[in-house]
Design a protein around this motif. Structure first.
Motif, PDB file in Angstrom:
ATOM      1  N   ALA A 123     -23.276  30.317 -34.556  1.00 16.74           N
ATOM      2  CA  ALA A 123     -22.443  29.417 -33.892  1.00 16.74           C
ATOM      3  C   ALA A 123     -23.223  28.766 -32.644  1.00 16.74           C
ATOM      4  CB  ALA A 123     -21.538  30.127 -33.201  1.00 16.74           C
ATOM      5  N   GLU A 124     -24.159  29.537 -31.958  1.00 20.70           N
ATOM      6  CA  GLU A 124     -24.928  28.728 -30.817  1.00 20.70           C
ATOM      7  C   GLU A 124     -25.811  27.797 -31.191  1.00 20.70           C
ATOM      8  OE1 GLU A 124     -25.760  31.970 -28.454  1.00 20.70           O
ATOM      9  OE2 GLU A 124     -23.767  32.044 -27.212  1.00 20.70           O
ATOM     10  N   SER A 125     -26.317  27.970 -32.502  1.00 20.31           N
ATOM     11  CA  SER A 125     -27.172  27.074 -32.967  1.00 20.31           C
ATOM     12  C   SER A 125     -27.022  25.879 -33.373  1.00 20.31           C
ATOM     13  CB  SER A 125     -28.019  27.681 -34.148  1.00 20.31           C
ATOM     14  OG  SER A 125     -27.288  27.631 -35.336  1.00 20.31           O
ATOM     15  N   ILE A 128     -21.548  22.564 -35.813  1.00 23.59           N
ATOM     16  CA  ILE A 128     -20.668  22.493 -36.827  1.00 23.59           C
ATOM     17  C   ILE A 128     -19.478  23.827 -36.730  1.00 23.59           C
ATOM     18  CG2 ILE A 128     -20.329  22.732 -39.608  1.00 23.59           C
ATOM     19  CD1 ILE A 128     -23.276  22.063 -39.654  1.00 23.59           C
ATOM     20  N   PRO A 129     -18.457  23.457 -37.047  1.00 28.86           N
ATOM     21  CA  PRO A 129     -17.346  24.643 -37.063  1.00 28.86           C
ATOM     22  C   PRO A 129     -17.657  25.887 -37.861  1.00 28.86           C
ATOM     23  CG  PRO A 129     -16.234  22.490 -36.940  1.00 28.86           C
ATOM     24  CD  PRO A 129     -17.799  22.141 -37.349  1.00 28.86           C
ATOM     25  N   GLN A 130     -17.577  26.890 -37.495  1.00 30.39           N
ATOM     26  CA  GLN A 130     -17.795  28.138 -38.432  1.00 30.39           C
ATOM     27  C   GLN A 130     -16.533  28.824 -38.639  1.00 30.39           C
ATOM     28  OE1 GLN A 130     -21.339  29.040 -38.916  1.00 30.39           O
ATOM     29  NE2 GLN A 130     -21.375  26.928 -38.397  1.00 30.39           N
ATOM     30  N   ILE A 131     -16.549  29.161 -39.949  1.00 32.71           N
ATOM     31  CA  ILE A 131     -15.540  30.070 -40.583  1.00 32.71           C
ATOM     32  C   ILE A 131     -16.011  31.348 -41.173  1.00 32.71           C
ATOM     33  CG2 ILE A 131     -13.684  30.501 -42.269  1.00 32.71           C
ATOM     34  CD1 ILE A 131     -13.423  27.536 -42.332  1.00 32.71           C
ATOM     35  N   LEU A 132     -15.704  32.670 -40.403  1.00 31.47           N
ATOM     36  CA  LEU A 132     -15.890  33.903 -40.703  1.00 31.47           C
ATOM     37  C   LEU A 132     -15.635  34.194 -42.012  1.00 31.47           C
ATOM     38  CD1 LEU A 132     -15.216  35.531 -37.281  1.00 31.47           C
ATOM     39  CD2 LEU A 132     -17.378  34.349 -37.945  1.00 31.47           C
ATOM     40  N   TYR A 133     -16.469  34.969 -42.763  1.00 31.60           N
ATOM     41  CA  TYR A 133     -16.296  35.425 -44.292  1.00 31.60           C
ATOM     42  C   TYR A 133     -16.434  36.821 -44.266  1.00 31.60           C
ATOM     43  CZ  TYR A 133     -16.541  35.527 -49.378  1.00 31.60           C
ATOM     44  OH  TYR A 133     -16.379  35.809 -50.601  1.00 31.60           O
ATOM     45  N   ASN A 134     -15.158  37.717 -44.336  1.00 32.24           N
ATOM     46  CA  ASN A 134     -15.144  39.234 -44.425  1.00 32.24           C
ATOM     47  C   ASN A 134     -15.070  39.558 -46.004  1.00 32.24           C
ATOM     48  OD1 ASN A 134     -15.562  41.597 -43.454  1.00 32.24           O
ATOM     49  ND2 ASN A 134     -13.306  41.821 -43.066  1.00 32.24           N
ATOM     50  N   ARG A 153     -13.273  33.482 -29.453  1.00 33.76           N
ATOM     51  CA  ARG A 153     -13.468  32.870 -28.062  1.00 33.76           C
ATOM     52  C   ARG A 153     -14.626  31.846 -28.156  1.00 33.76           C
ATOM     53  NH1 ARG A 153     -12.832  38.763 -26.281  1.00 33.76           N
ATOM     54  NH2 ARG A 153     -10.352  38.924 -26.373  1.00 33.76           N
ATOM     55  N   ILE A 154     -15.660  32.181 -29.119  1.00 34.15           N
ATOM     56  CA  ILE A 154     -16.589  31.143 -29.192  1.00 34.15           C
ATOM     57  C   ILE A 154     -16.212  29.443 -29.793  1.00 34.15           C
ATOM     58  CG2 ILE A 154     -18.924  30.445 -30.148  1.00 34.15           C
ATOM     59  CD1 ILE A 154     -19.591  33.702 -30.122  1.00 34.15           C
ATOM     60  N   HIS A 155     -16.441  28.662 -29.023  1.00 39.87           N
ATOM     61  CA  HIS A 155     -15.716  27.477 -29.222  1.00 39.87           C
ATOM     62  C   HIS A 155     -15.703  26.896 -30.738  1.00 39.87           C
ATOM     63  CE1 HIS A 155     -18.712  24.344 -29.646  1.00 39.87           C
ATOM     64  NE2 HIS A 155     -19.597  25.105 -29.081  1.00 39.87           N
ATOM     65  N   ASN A 156     -16.820  27.049 -31.334  1.00 42.49           N
ATOM     66  CA  ASN A 156     -17.130  26.393 -32.707  1.00 42.49           C
ATOM     67  C   ASN A 156     -16.677  27.445 -33.696  1.00 42.49           C
ATOM     68  OD1 ASN A 156     -19.369  27.517 -32.019  1.00 42.49           O
ATOM     69  ND2 ASN A 156     -20.396  26.018 -33.410  1.00 42.49           N
ATOM     70  N   ILE A 157     -16.255  28.715 -33.413  1.00 44.41           N
ATOM     71  CA  ILE A 157     -15.688  29.783 -34.638  1.00 44.41           C
ATOM     72  C   ILE A 157     -14.442  29.723 -34.689  1.00 44.41           C
ATOM     73  CG2 ILE A 157     -15.606  32.123 -35.207  1.00 44.41           C
ATOM     74  CD1 ILE A 157     -18.059  32.586 -33.843  1.00 44.41           C
ATOM     75  N   ILE A 158     -13.789  28.960 -35.781  1.00 45.47           N
ATOM     76  CA  ILE A 158     -12.401  28.181 -35.806  1.00 45.47           C
ATOM     77  C   ILE A 158     -11.606  29.134 -36.585  1.00 45.47           C
ATOM     78  CG2 ILE A 158     -13.447  25.941 -35.267  1.00 45.47           C
ATOM     79  CD1 ILE A 158     -12.932  25.299 -38.565  1.00 45.47           C
TER      80      ILE A 158
END
Length: 293
Positions: A123-125, A128-134, A153-158
């Motif tokens: 995310a910090e790199s 682009i908005p990031q969606i986690l995938y579990n 809480r990381i701004h671009n993990i949406i």
């Protein structure tokens, strides 16, 4: 927000096993015409693990090009190496991509601390908005709700695509994240229940061949018309089950070919062709559901 019915798009291949542009364009047009809310390209259903980095990038660019800005495109950019995931992500910056879908790092079996650092680094790199995938059944790795909450809480993990099928995760995550954090089901069979419990939609395999019904079902559920949503879902349930008779995307790719959505039913090893018994079952389900393209 990326909500409602989002398709986990198959990757069509030609007679030589290369990406088939003609079928890809047809698939994207089909989804734009049938109210699919977004397209995930190069995900699990898109056979991402068998594509070269060059094909991965090419497929993302072609999907963006064919969509003509009319439907959001989400790119699968996950890897079991943090560095590789960052490279895949940075390569598609400034392409018009709506978000990245980043799977938990498979095979390594990291700790929750390792998972946090992995997704934080990605995310910090990028912006682009990031969606986690579990999807623990695929990866052998489960990102727990407390780690998801911390990462939110990381701004671009949406958001997160939660494919455990554990519906209790919806409440566990939703009660401690911001209201705009997106919760997407990764399991067609429980997607309606997921939405009713507070989820925002589904990244769907079934939508590859039943885009309109999946979109309508999700729209009704998001508008809290659960009685009508359940009527449609009852029609979709046999399809949900049939498309997982064998490992995804083997059944859905055969079904898409059978329905004329793609020119050829080609997969890459180690994926093999659908068995005769499964073909018979899926064919009966398709005929009974009156799926016509």
């Amino acid at each position: 927000m990326l909500t409602g019915s989002i398709v986990a798009l198959i990757t069509p291949m030609d007679s030589k096993g290369n990406i088939c542009k003609i079928s890809l364009k047809k698939l994207i047009t089909y989804h734009m015409q049938n109210n699919t809310k977004a397209i995930v390209t190069v995900g699990t259903t898109g056979e991402s693990s068998t594509l070269t980095p060059e094909e991965h990038h090419y497929l993302v660019l072609q999907t963006i090009d064919f969509s003509q800005g009319k439907i959001p495109i989400i790119a699968g950019t996950g890897a079991n190496s943090t560095g590789e995931a960052i490279l895949l992500t940075k390569k598609i910056e400034n392409t018009g991509i709506a978000a990245c879908l980043t799977v938990t790092p498979y095979y390594n079996k990291p700790t929750q601390k390792g998972l946090y650092q992995h997704f934080k680094s990605i995310a910090e790199s990028t912006n682009i908005p990031q969606i986690l995938y579990n999807v623990p059944t695929r990866t052998g790795c489960d990102i727990l709700p407390e780690t998801v909450i911390k990462l939110s809480r990381i701004h671009n993990i949406i958001g997160i695509k939660e494919a455990t099928g554990d519906l209790s995760r919806v409440y566990q995550i939703k009660k401690k994240v911001q209201k705009d954090f997106i919760l997407l089901s990764g399991d067609d069979n429980t997607a309606l229940d997921f939405i009713q419990l507070g989820g925002d939609g589904v990244i769907s395999v079934t939508a590859n061949i039943e885009a309109k019904k999946m979109a309508t079902m999700c729209d009704l559920a998001l508008n809290k018309d659960f009685s009508n949503a359940r009527l449609i879902n009852s029609e979709l349930t046999p399809i949900h089950k049939a498309l997982f008779l064998e490992p995804n995307p083997i059944p859905v790719k055969w079904a898409a070919w059978k329905l004329g959505l793609i020119k050829r039913n080609n997969l890459r090893l180690p994926l093999t062709q659908l068995s005769k018994n499964s073909k018979n079952i899926i064919n009966k389900v398709i005929n009974k559901s009156h799926i016509i393209m």
